[in-house]
Scaffold this active site. Structure first.
Site, short mmCIF file in Angstrom:
data_model
loop_
_atom_site.label_atom_id
_atom_site.label_comp_id
_atom_site.label_asym_id
_atom_site.label_seq_id
_atom_site.Cartn_x
_atom_site.Cartn_y
_atom_site.Cartn_z
N HIS A 177 -38.20 68.75 -5.30
CA HIS A 177 -37.94 67.56 -5.90
C HIS A 177 -36.36 67.28 -6.03
O HIS A 177 -36.17 66.40 -5.77
CB HIS A 177 -38.64 67.34 -7.48
CG HIS A 177 -38.61 65.68 -7.97
ND1 HIS A 177 -39.46 65.10 -7.09
CD2 HIS A 177 -38.22 65.32 -8.82
CE1 HIS A 177 -39.41 64.04 -7.68
NE2 HIS A 177 -38.75 63.84 -8.70
N HIS A 208 -41.55 54.72 -2.74
CA HIS A 208 -41.47 54.20 -4.39
C HIS A 208 -42.07 52.68 -4.06
O HIS A 208 -41.85 51.96 -3.49
CB HIS A 208 -40.22 53.90 -4.83
CG HIS A 208 -39.42 55.26 -5.03
ND1 HIS A 208 -37.99 55.52 -5.15
CD2 HIS A 208 -39.97 56.55 -5.56
CE1 HIS A 208 -37.79 56.83 -5.66
NE2 HIS A 208 -38.87 57.27 -5.88
N ARG A 213 -35.45 66.32 -2.58
CA ARG A 213 -35.70 64.66 -2.42
C ARG A 213 -34.73 63.99 -3.09
O ARG A 213 -34.04 62.79 -2.77
CB ARG A 213 -37.17 64.77 -3.16
CG ARG A 213 -37.54 63.12 -3.20
CD ARG A 213 -38.90 63.14 -3.79
NE ARG A 213 -39.46 61.85 -4.12
CZ ARG A 213 -40.03 60.77 -3.40
NH1 ARG A 213 -39.98 61.09 -2.02
NH2 ARG A 213 -40.43 59.64 -4.08
N TYR A 249 -30.75 56.34 -8.26
CA TYR A 249 -29.84 57.08 -7.25
C TYR A 249 -28.60 56.50 -7.17
O TYR A 249 -27.60 56.96 -6.80
CB TYR A 249 -30.46 57.26 -5.85
CG TYR A 249 -31.73 58.12 -5.95
CD1 TYR A 249 -31.80 59.47 -6.31
CD2 TYR A 249 -32.90 57.72 -5.77
CE1 TYR A 249 -32.77 60.40 -6.58
CE2 TYR A 249 -34.12 58.44 -5.96
CZ TYR A 249 -34.01 59.83 -6.02
OH TYR A 249 -35.20 60.42 -6.35
N ARG A 291 -42.25 63.99 -0.91
CA ARG A 291 -42.58 64.84 -2.19
C ARG A 291 -42.95 66.06 -1.54
O ARG A 291 -43.73 66.41 -0.47
CB ARG A 291 -43.79 64.14 -2.97
CG ARG A 291 -43.19 62.84 -3.61
CD ARG A 291 -44.11 62.12 -4.09
NE ARG A 291 -43.81 60.83 -4.78
CZ ARG A 291 -43.86 59.70 -4.16
NH1 ARG A 291 -44.46 59.47 -2.65
NH2 ARG A 291 -43.40 58.47 -4.90
N LYS A 313 -48.60 58.14 -2.56
CA LYS A 313 -49.56 57.94 -3.81
C LYS A 313 -50.19 56.90 -3.61
O LYS A 313 -49.83 55.97 -2.90
CB LYS A 313 -48.48 57.85 -5.09
CG LYS A 313 -47.84 59.06 -5.50
CD LYS A 313 -46.80 58.56 -6.91
CE LYS A 313 -46.33 60.11 -7.32
NZ LYS A 313 -45.44 59.80 -8.57
#
Length: 310
Positions: free
Chosen positions: A256, A282, A259, A291, A162, A186
């Site tokens: 993004h 993730h 990414r 994806y 990110r 995150k």
């Protein structure tokens, strides 16, 4: 808070205002949510409590499912997108669950609140040749900012991290011997992400020839620097990516988008889905599975174009 959220917050009944403040502290200190997530949740909860106040409630304990549903219905009539409604419903449920645990609500009324189903759009991705064109767009000139831009583009595409993670990297986070970056994602979760030779060369050139010219006493250990020597900010990184994409005549692209492109190209090249999940950071495999949909769509497009009986 934005100014409008701040004003609305100040106009809430005291018990509701205090609840919002306690909820924000909980998200930040206990749940360890990012500052961006805390701002978004607080804005949504302020909106909810403002609506509840207009319906005659004066404290969080007076919330019920009818108020929550009325709030979402009002937002829908004002034109909120389905994805926005789904996010706000999630914020309402999170607040309700916290308020119940904290003794402010007798029951977790938000547990009954259903989320509107958002339409999951397939992400726009560059073709591999377009991605290669983009990362080469800064050219071979050795100007410090151009060297930084090459390192920025190469790292974004090579790692799929990110933009906030990229801008948060310190020099020590780059293991140049093993060609791996240490990323804090995150929830402060740490992961190691490999990168290839082109990114290695771009980072080496930046650190040897570019960064020393931009560095100031305020640079600290930041890997990527802005033109004035401070840590590169995500807004500037987005501007850099979009600017080079336009200059190269490519579709509108953001960090993004790179990414998305990296993840899609990895899967199309035969990478395992769980490996890609780990690389992207993730928490849920369902986030990565989108994806595979992109790859199938590309396969279908190629089939329609090439098969005589498509």
């Amino acid at each position: 808070m934005s100014r409008s959220t701040q004003v609305t917050h100040e106009e809430l009944p005291p018990a509701m205002r205090d609840a919002v403040d306690d909820f924000a502290r909980h998200l930040s200190r206990v749940d360890n949510r990012s500052a961006h997530t805390v701002r978004a949740y607080v804005a949504d909860v302020v909106s909810l409590l403002d609506h509840a106040s207009a319906m005659g409630c004066t404290a969080p304990g007076e919330l019920d499912i009818a108020v929550l549903r009325s709030w979402l219905a009002r937002l829908r009539t004002l034109g909120a997108a389905r994805s926005s409604l789904a996010r706000r419903a999630a914020a309402g449920r999170t607040f309700s669950a916290w308020a119940h645990r904290s003794g402010l609500l007798a029951a977790d009324v938000g547990a009954q609140l259903a989320s509107p189903k958002g339409r999951r759009e397939l992400p726009t991705v560059l073709r591999a040749d377009q991605a290669a064109m983009l990362v080469r767009a800064p050219g071979d000139e050795a100007a410090p900012v151009l060297l930084r831009d090459r390192a920025l583009l190469e790292l974004l595409y090579a790692t799929g991290i990110r933009v906030s993670e990229l801008c948060g990297l310190d020099i020590a986070d780059v293991d140049r011997g093993r060609r791996v970056v240490r990323v804090i994602g995150k929830g402060d979760k740490e992961r190691a992400v490999p990168y290839g030779l082109p990114a290695e060369e771009a980072v080496d050139d930046w650190l040897r020839l570019g960064r020393p010219d931009l560095a100031t006493p305020d640079s600290g250990n930041a890997l990527l620097l802005g033109a004035r020597g401070g840590r590169l900010q995500p807004t500037i990184a987005r501007r850099v990516v979009g600017g080079y994409a336009r200059a190269a005549g490519l579709p509108h692209t953001s960090p993004h988008g790179l990414r998305h492109s990296a993840a899609t190209h990895l899967l199309e090249g035969g990478a395992d889905l769980r490996a890609v999940q780990e690389l992207l950071g993730h928490s849920s495999l369902s986030s990565t599975q989108i994806y595979t949909h992109v790859s199938v769509e590309r396969l279908r497009a190629a089939y329609r174009q090439a098969h005589p009986r498509a």
